[in-house]
Structure formats: C-alpha cells, structure tokens
Design a protein around this motif. Structure first.
Motif, PDB file in Angstrom:
ATOM      1  N   PRO A  14       0.949  -1.050  -0.012  1.00  0.00           N
ATOM      2  CA  PRO A  14      -0.067   0.365  -0.029  1.00  0.00           C
ATOM      3  C   PRO A  14       0.535   1.087  -0.121  1.00  0.00           C
ATOM      4  O   PRO A  14       2.218   1.502   0.585  1.00  0.00           O
ATOM      5  CB  PRO A  14      -1.007  -0.281   1.113  1.00  0.00           C
ATOM      6  N   THR A  15       0.384   2.157  -0.552  1.00  0.00           N
ATOM      7  CA  THR A  15       1.572   3.605  -1.001  1.00  0.00           C
ATOM      8  C   THR A  15       0.035   4.682  -0.538  1.00  0.00           C
ATOM      9  O   THR A  15      -1.010   4.293  -0.998  1.00  0.00           O
ATOM     10  CB  THR A  15       2.389   3.645  -1.878  1.00  0.00           C
ATOM     11  N   LYS A  16       0.211   6.068  -0.426  1.00  0.00           N
ATOM     12  CA  LYS A  16      -0.386   7.200  -0.510  1.00  0.00           C
ATOM     13  C   LYS A  16       0.213   7.767  -1.736  1.00  0.00           C
ATOM     14  O   LYS A  16       1.341   7.634  -2.617  1.00  0.00           O
ATOM     15  CB  LYS A  16      -0.201   8.014   0.517  1.00  0.00           C
ATOM     16  N   PHE A  17      -0.566   7.949  -2.632  1.00  0.00           N
ATOM     17  CA  PHE A  17      -0.092   8.271  -4.262  1.00  0.00           C
ATOM     18  C   PHE A  17      -0.176  10.139  -3.943  1.00  0.00           C
ATOM     19  O   PHE A  17      -0.953  10.054  -3.214  1.00  0.00           O
ATOM     20  CB  PHE A  17      -1.716   7.868  -5.023  1.00  0.00           C
ATOM     21  N   PRO A  18       0.605  10.713  -5.404  1.00  0.00           N
ATOM     22  CA  PRO A  18       0.462  12.192  -5.074  1.00  0.00           C
ATOM     23  C   PRO A  18      -0.609  12.943  -5.564  1.00  0.00           C
ATOM     24  O   PRO A  18      -1.553  11.903  -5.446  1.00  0.00           O
ATOM     25  CB  PRO A  18       1.199  11.939  -6.207  1.00  0.00           C
ATOM     26  N   GLU A  19      -1.394  13.387  -4.266  1.00  0.00           N
ATOM     27  CA  GLU A  19      -2.490  14.107  -5.176  1.00  0.00           C
ATOM     28  C   GLU A  19      -2.263  14.284  -6.248  1.00  0.00           C
ATOM     29  O   GLU A  19      -1.107  15.045  -6.830  1.00  0.00           O
ATOM     30  CB  GLU A  19      -1.728  15.649  -4.551  1.00  0.00           C
ATOM     31  N   GLU A 212       6.385   9.773  -9.921  1.00  0.00           N
ATOM     32  CA  GLU A 212       5.869  10.960  -8.636  1.00  0.00           C
ATOM     33  C   GLU A 212       5.668   9.690  -7.847  1.00  0.00           C
ATOM     34  O   GLU A 212       6.794  10.097  -6.255  1.00  0.00           O
ATOM     35  CB  GLU A 212       5.179  11.356  -8.438  1.00  0.00           C
ATOM     36  N   THR A 213       5.203   8.611  -7.550  1.00  0.00           N
ATOM     37  CA  THR A 213       4.958   7.206  -7.046  1.00  0.00           C
ATOM     38  C   THR A 213       6.178   6.852  -6.746  1.00  0.00           C
ATOM     39  O   THR A 213       6.398   6.252  -5.739  1.00  0.00           O
ATOM     40  CB  THR A 213       3.658   6.412  -7.057  1.00  0.00           C
ATOM     41  N   ASN A 214       7.210   6.517  -8.223  1.00  0.00           N
ATOM     42  CA  ASN A 214       8.664   5.669  -7.596  1.00  0.00           C
ATOM     43  C   ASN A 214       9.330   6.581  -7.736  1.00  0.00           C
ATOM     44  O   ASN A 214      10.787   5.258  -7.679  1.00  0.00           O
ATOM     45  CB  ASN A 214       8.594   4.542  -8.861  1.00  0.00           C
ATOM     46  N   ILE A 215      10.011   7.733  -7.244  1.00  0.00           N
ATOM     47  CA  ILE A 215      10.680   8.443  -7.925  1.00  0.00           C
ATOM     48  C   ILE A 215      11.609   8.186  -6.071  1.00  0.00           C
ATOM     49  O   ILE A 215      12.989   7.876  -6.657  1.00  0.00           O
ATOM     50  CB  ILE A 215      10.614  10.136  -7.574  1.00  0.00           C
ATOM     51  N   GLN A 216      11.546   7.331  -5.370  1.00  0.00           N
ATOM     52  CA  GLN A 216      12.249   6.924  -4.541  1.00  0.00           C
ATOM     53  C   GLN A 216      13.260   5.898  -4.556  1.00  0.00           C
ATOM     54  O   GLN A 216      14.104   5.694  -4.274  1.00  0.00           O
ATOM     55  CB  GLN A 216      11.740   5.922  -3.069  1.00  0.00           C
ATOM     56  N   PHE A 217      12.837   4.798  -5.805  1.00  0.00           N
ATOM     57  CA  PHE A 217      13.862   3.996  -6.595  1.00  0.00           C
ATOM     58  C   PHE A 217      14.841   4.576  -7.188  1.00  0.00           C
ATOM     59  O   PHE A 217      15.888   3.787  -7.926  1.00  0.00           O
ATOM     60  CB  PHE A 217      13.023   2.942  -7.399  1.00  0.00           C
ATOM     61  N   LEU A 218      14.986   5.831  -7.458  1.00  0.00           N
ATOM     62  CA  LEU A 218      15.787   5.887  -9.270  1.00  0.00           C
ATOM     63  C   LEU A 218      16.808   6.272  -8.932  1.00  0.00           C
ATOM     64  O   LEU A 218      17.995   7.256  -9.649  1.00  0.00           O
ATOM     65  CB  LEU A 218      14.420   7.871  -9.377  1.00  0.00           C
ATOM     66  N   HIS A 219      17.194   6.855  -7.191  1.00  0.00           N
ATOM     67  CA  HIS A 219      18.433   6.948  -7.022  1.00  0.00           C
ATOM     68  C   HIS A 219      19.186   8.190  -7.817  1.00  0.00           C
ATOM     69  O   HIS A 219      20.191   8.971  -8.728  1.00  0.00           O
ATOM     70  CB  HIS A 219      19.355   5.892  -7.529  1.00  0.00           C
ATOM     71  N   LEU A 220      17.940   9.378  -7.827  1.00  0.00           N
ATOM     72  CA  LEU A 220      18.514  11.017  -8.328  1.00  0.00           C
ATOM     73  C   LEU A 220      19.083  11.545  -7.161  1.00  0.00           C
ATOM     74  O   LEU A 220      18.495  11.615  -6.305  1.00  0.00           O
ATOM     75  CB  LEU A 220      16.850  11.182  -9.133  1.00  0.00           C
ATOM     76  N   ASN A 221      19.541  12.803  -7.918  1.00  0.00           N
ATOM     77  CA  ASN A 221      20.408  13.610  -7.015  1.00  0.00           C
ATOM     78  C   ASN A 221      19.938  14.888  -8.227  1.00  0.00           C
ATOM     79  O   ASN A 221      19.969  15.208  -9.549  1.00  0.00           O
ATOM     80  CB  ASN A 221      21.776  13.574  -6.711  1.00  0.00           C
ATOM     81  N   PRO A 379       5.598  -0.357  -5.416  1.00  0.00           N
ATOM     82  CA  PRO A 379       4.528   0.954  -4.080  1.00  0.00           C
ATOM     83  C   PRO A 379       3.117   0.976  -5.349  1.00  0.00           C
ATOM     84  O   PRO A 379       3.040   1.759  -6.137  1.00  0.00           O
ATOM     85  CB  PRO A 379       4.838   1.839  -3.692  1.00  0.00           C
ATOM     86  N   GLY A 380       2.046   0.531  -4.730  1.00  0.00           N
ATOM     87  CA  GLY A 380       0.581   0.720  -5.479  1.00  0.00           C
ATOM     88  C   GLY A 380       0.411   0.102  -6.364  1.00  0.00           C
ATOM     89  O   GLY A 380      -0.415  -0.030  -7.212  1.00  0.00           O
ATOM     90  N   VAL A 381       1.116  -0.966  -6.188  1.00  0.00           N
ATOM     91  CA  VAL A 381       0.464  -1.834  -7.737  1.00  0.00           C
ATOM     92  C   VAL A 381      -0.062  -3.017  -6.945  1.00  0.00           C
ATOM     93  O   VAL A 381       0.242  -3.516  -5.765  1.00  0.00           O
ATOM     94  CB  VAL A 381       2.448  -1.855  -8.668  1.00  0.00           C
ATOM     95  N   GLU A 382      -1.266  -3.647  -7.709  1.00  0.00           N
ATOM     96  CA  GLU A 382      -1.602  -4.995  -6.813  1.00  0.00           C
ATOM     97  C   GLU A 382      -1.104  -5.632  -8.057  1.00  0.00           C
ATOM     98  O   GLU A 382      -1.512  -5.491  -8.556  1.00  0.00           O
ATOM     99  CB  GLU A 382      -2.869  -4.879  -6.893  1.00  0.00           C
ATOM    100  N   LEU A 383      -0.567  -7.086  -7.139  1.00  0.00           N
ATOM    101  CA  LEU A 383      -0.333  -8.010  -8.009  1.00  0.00           C
ATOM    102  C   LEU A 383      -1.067  -9.649  -7.478  1.00  0.00           C
ATOM    103  O   LEU A 383      -1.559  -9.336  -6.533  1.00  0.00           O
ATOM    104  CB  LEU A 383       1.246  -8.337  -8.160  1.00  0.00           C
ATOM    105  N   ARG A 384      -1.790 -10.442  -9.352  1.00  0.00           N
ATOM    106  CA  ARG A 384      -1.998 -11.950  -8.638  1.00  0.00           C
ATOM    107  C   ARG A 384      -1.668 -11.848  -9.264  1.00  0.00           C
ATOM    108  O   ARG A 384      -1.167 -11.891 -10.542  1.00  0.00           O
ATOM    109  CB  ARG A 384      -3.402 -11.049  -8.440  1.00  0.00           C
TER     110      ARG A 384
END
Length: 568
Positions: A14-19, A212-221, A379-384
């Motif tokens: 679960p994640t909180k999506f950007p507004e 925006e949802t997955n920016i945490q994985f992008l290793h950006l500076n 985050p936010g992806v539902e998988l089945r």
C-alpha cells in the motif's frame, strides 16, 4: 502480505499516491529546468571523438522552433510520427510535439516500408519526422502521400524538406502549453514477438503518476545524474529510464553514435544510470571472459587487494564506474548471470514491466534482492496470479488508457475491474517476490501432447560460456530441442570441445526435468539472431515463431542424427 482472494494469490504494498493537483507533466518538468538551469548540459551527441552538446536552453529553443512549425502545419491534438535512431533530436522533437499540444507516435527505426506504412496509416499521423536511420531506402516507400515529412539533422533522407534549412526562419514558440493530465501523451506501438503491433495510449497522468510514486527508487540527486541512450527510445523502457528520468531530475543524456562505437561512447559517458537488456549483459560477460578466462578471474578475485583493483578496472572499462542504478529488463535475466556480475560488485536490479503498464510492475530492491525473481511490486501496484493458467495480472494508476482504435484487444488485456492481463506466467511468494516462468503464448505442446515451458529450460544453460543465444522449441517433435548460437568464446574453441561442453550442460539441465521436457538435441546454427535478419525484436527478444519456421528443415535433419550436438 500475500492473500488469497477468490482463489487468486495476490500481493500489494500500500502507498499514498501523489495528489493530482501536485502532478506535473513531463513537458512542465522540462520548462522548469529550461528556466532554472538554462546553461546546464542536457544532451550530448557523439561525432567521433567530439561531443556536440545542447544545454536546456538550447534544446528548449530548438524544440520551440519545431513546435511553431508543427502548429503552422496541423491543428492541436494531431498525431505526429517520429522515426529515428536514438539522437539528441529524438528527444528535442518529442518535447516539441508536446509543446505544440500534439500527440507523439514514435516508431522503431528498423521497420521496413510495409511495416512503417501499417503503423503510419493505423495511427493517422499527419506529420512524420525522419531522423538518423540505417535503412531509409528500404523504408521510405511506406510513407503515405498525405503524410507531411521533414528530415531532422543527421538524417539520410536528403530528398525531404530539411529542418536545418528552415530553422533559421522560424521563431520559437513563446507560450508554455500545459497539457491536461487525462489527455494522451504518446501512442507507443509494441515491438511484439508475434502478431500485429498495437498502439498503447499512454496519458500524461500515467507518466506523471508512475514517476512521482516511484521516485524513491530512482537514485536521483540534483548534482550528477548521467544517462546513456542506445536502446530504442520508442520503447517504453528507454523512454522512461532515459528520457523521463533525465527530465524528472534535470540530468544529462549521452547518446551512442553507432554499434561500432558503443563501447567507446559508454566508457566516455560513465553514466550514473544504465539500462541493458539481458543480451547486452551476456555480451559484456563474454567480452570480459574473452580477455580474462574464468579461472584467472576467479584467482584474481580471491586476492583481497588485487580483487578491488580488478573490479574497478572492469567497471571503468565497461563504463559503469559511476553507476548508482544499474537495471535490466525487457526479458528475463538468467540467475547465474546476475550472480556472476554481483561478484564484480555490479549489482543489477531487475525491473519487470511492459508498454501497457508503463514498464512499472515490480523492481528488485537494492537492499532486498532475491535472485531468481524480478523483485517485489512497486508501491501501489496490486499483483495477483490467475489460478487457472498462472498468468500474472496487475493493477496500478499508470496502466495505459487502451489500444488505439482497438477496443476489442483492449478488453482482452484490461478487464472490467481494471486488472491488466500481462500474458506472462509466474509465481508469487509470501513476501511478494515474483518469479516469471514464461509466456502464455511461448508454451508449446510436443507431439506427445505434453506442454513445455521453454524459458526455465533455457535459463539452465546460462553458465555455459560457449552459448550466446538459445531457443528451446519442438512443436512438431516428440521431445524439445535447443537451437544455439555460439558466443565469441565458443567460436574460438574447437568443435569437439564445444560439443562436449554442451553435452555436459544438457545432461545437467535434463537431470532436473521430467522425461517429457528433456532436451533431445542441441543444434548449433551458423547465423546469429539479430534485429536485421528478423530473428529478434528491436528490444532483442527472440521471435520464436520465426526461428521455428526458419529452422524447421534443420530440426528434421537433426533428429535423424545419432549425436546429441548437431552442427548446421
């Protein structure tokens, strides 16, 4: 955690999506860098030992000129085609199309005339920008007469209107168009290993939400984000990891000049972010082993101080000395290949996705790797997993709007509840790690009536360094066989040495398979499988149906041989 819902094994984080109100489209992100960092280098185009650069201001000015020209030719929301190899003007033109409030429709630069005509007609493009190409003569007859054409810099299409000849007369577009998030940003035609290409409609919301949802994985500076572009930019993976990432962070993109200069360009660029499909990683591995045999490499890596120096030298020579994010995707990566690179401190993260879900389904976290899987859901992806056929299904806010002008095919892949049916087969564990075991369409039945899933069998041969490409097939046979293309190392070895090595690998692989799935023959082909000869897709996936047709006579001949390894 994993749960069973209506017999589906499912998992989500679960994640909180950007507004919605905070989301910015890709072109709005570019406007930001154009204004705040006008003098920073954005694009680098190689010409021999020289790199021609475009700052954000220079790229913006050129894009705004192209946008003005587009507006003079067609109304807003028109479909604008782009066919070119990767180049600074690919991204500049893509930006210009968005600035003109139109929809970009990029095409693979390897298409022939018939294929180009098919997608141009289907997509209803009004304009086609023609850039750097290898086969313009074999392509140009496919352009309909009602499509306006214009050649970009470095294009071989000298008979067309040349952008460079009219650019000095055009004033840059002054306004900053702000697209509606729900509007289509681009139509991406799938490369497809089979069937007719389909145009996936990607909205501005899809791209903005995925980034925006997955920016945490992008290793950006904000100081040093370097990207290297060589895989087709018209493909969703390169479009995201190179174009979208670089614009997200105000980074710099370096391009490859040609296949021959790939290694040199990459070594010069030393990117911080690098994407390669499995075939490229295997080529890297074979190149290293051709210069330093495995036995010698193992010995050097066992020496504490020498080991560190060897790893640094290899990474620098590959062009990965500064890489913070190293990614593979587009096809499954053999576990043994991943382990091999890990020993060199090259930690490759697998990303699993497709055009239809913006290439964002699962990712291998750097701090939580489970080799043999493609990681856990974003985050936010539902998988089945479908309990009937093992198909992987997913749901996320960045699933495509649908296939252009094809509601029937759209309904086949996106059901009424919004689940995307990927066509891939997989397994999901209780921690959410996804293992891909094949494609629904790749599974075939032998004449004995037994179903064979080829991918896991092929992965079993990954440790044999004589093999560069492999395809397990056998729809018309009692037992499956393996078609093999030799690596550079294999080509230098004797036939006897290669045959013995492959026989040994085959025995090891067969030992873990049921009798009906065991490989009966290994057939070594003379010709490598490439995009140019139609054996691979532009993203280097094997076209199994093409290979099966091409080698059908050879299969019949091989089955009559008394040898395990048969040479074409």
């Amino acid at each position: 955690m994993a749960t069973l819902t209506q017999n589906y094994k499912s998992f989500s984080i679960p994640t909180k999506f950007p507004e919605r109100s905070t989301l910015k489209t890709m072109i709005e992100k570019f406007y930001h860098w154009e204004k705040t960092m006008p003098d920073k280098v954005f694009l680098r185009q190689p010409y021999g030992d020289t790199w021609k650069t475009f700052t954000f201001a220079e790229a913006g000015r050129e894009a705004r000129k192209i946008a003005t020209w587009i507006r003079e030719q067609v109304p807003a929301k028109s479909h604008i085609g782009l066919v070119s190899k990767n180049h600074s003007y690919w991204i500049i033109t893509d930006l210009a199309i968005a600035m003109a409030d139109c929809i970009s429709v990029p095409f693979f630069p390897t298409l022939n005339a018939e294929q180009l005509n098919q997608v141009l007609v289907h997509s209803e493009c009004k304009i086609l920008f023609v850039g750097k190409l290898d086969n313009w003569q074999g392509m140009k007859e496919g352009i309909p007469a009602n499509v306006k054409t214009i050649a970009l810099p470095d294009s071989p299409a000298k008979e067309l209107l040349q952008w460079e000849s009219i650019a000095p007369k055009i004033e840059p577009l002054q306004e900053n168009v702000k697209p509606d998030l729900d509007e289509v940003f681009t139509i991406i035609y799938t490369s497809g290993t089979t069937g007719t290409p389909k145009g996936a409609m990607i909205t501005h919301l899809n791209t903005a939400m995925a980034m925006e949802t997955n920016i945490q994985f992008l290793h950006l500076n904000h100081n040093d984000n370097q990207f290297f572009s060589y895989l087709p930019l018209c493909h969703i993976a390169e479009r995201c990891i190179v174009e979208a990432f670089s614009i997200q962070c105000g980074g710099t993109v370096s391009f490859v000049e040609s296949i021959d200069t790939f290694g040199k360009n990459l070594e010069d660029a030393q990117p911080t972010h690098f994407l390669a499909v499995p075939r490229i990683w295997i080529k890297f591995q074979m190149g290293i082993l051709a210069k330093m045999p495995q036995k010698k490499l193992n010995f050097l890596l066992s020496l504490p101080i020498i080991s560190s120096l060897v790893k640094k030298k290899i990474k620098k020579k590959l062009g990965l000395s500064r890489a913070r994010m190293i990614v593979t995707g587009a096809a499954p990566m053999p576990a043994e290949t991943l382990k091999w690179f890990h020993k060199l401190d090259i930690r490759i993260q697998e990303v699993y996705g497709m055009t239809e879900n913006h290439a964002a389904c699962t990712i291998m976290r750097e701090d939580n790797m489970k080799i043999g899987t493609v990681g856990q859901p974003f985050p936010g992806v539902e998988l089945r997993i479908d309990p009937q056929n093992g198909e992987i299904q997913m749901r996320a806010p960045w699933i495509m709007k649908g296939y252009y002008k094809d509601p029937e095919k759209t309904a086949e892949v996106i059901d009424s509840e919004g689940w995307l049916h990927t066509g891939d087969v997989g397994e999901l564990d209780d921690q959410g790690f996804l293992k891909i075991t094949g494609r629904v369409k790749d599974t075939f039945k032998t004449t004995k009536g037994e179903f064979i899933v080829p991918a896991p069998i092929e992965w079993g041969f990954a440790t044999n360094h004589f093999i560069e490409q492999i395809c397990v097939t056998g729809r018309t046979l009692d037992q499956p066989v393996a078609l093999v293309v030799l690596s550079e190392i294999g080509l230098k070895a004797s036939k006897d040495e290669v045959s013995k090595s492959l026989e040994h690998s085959c025995k090891e692989v067969n030992a873990g398979l049921p009798n009906y799935a065991r490989i009966s023959k290994i057939i070594i082909t003379k010709e490598a499988w490439t995009v140019d000869n139609g054996m691979l897709t532009p993203t280097l996936k094997i076209k199994r149906n093409i290979l099966e047709d091409r080698y059908a006579p050879l299969l019949a001949k091989a089955m009559s041989s008394d040898k395990m390894v048969v040479w074409e």
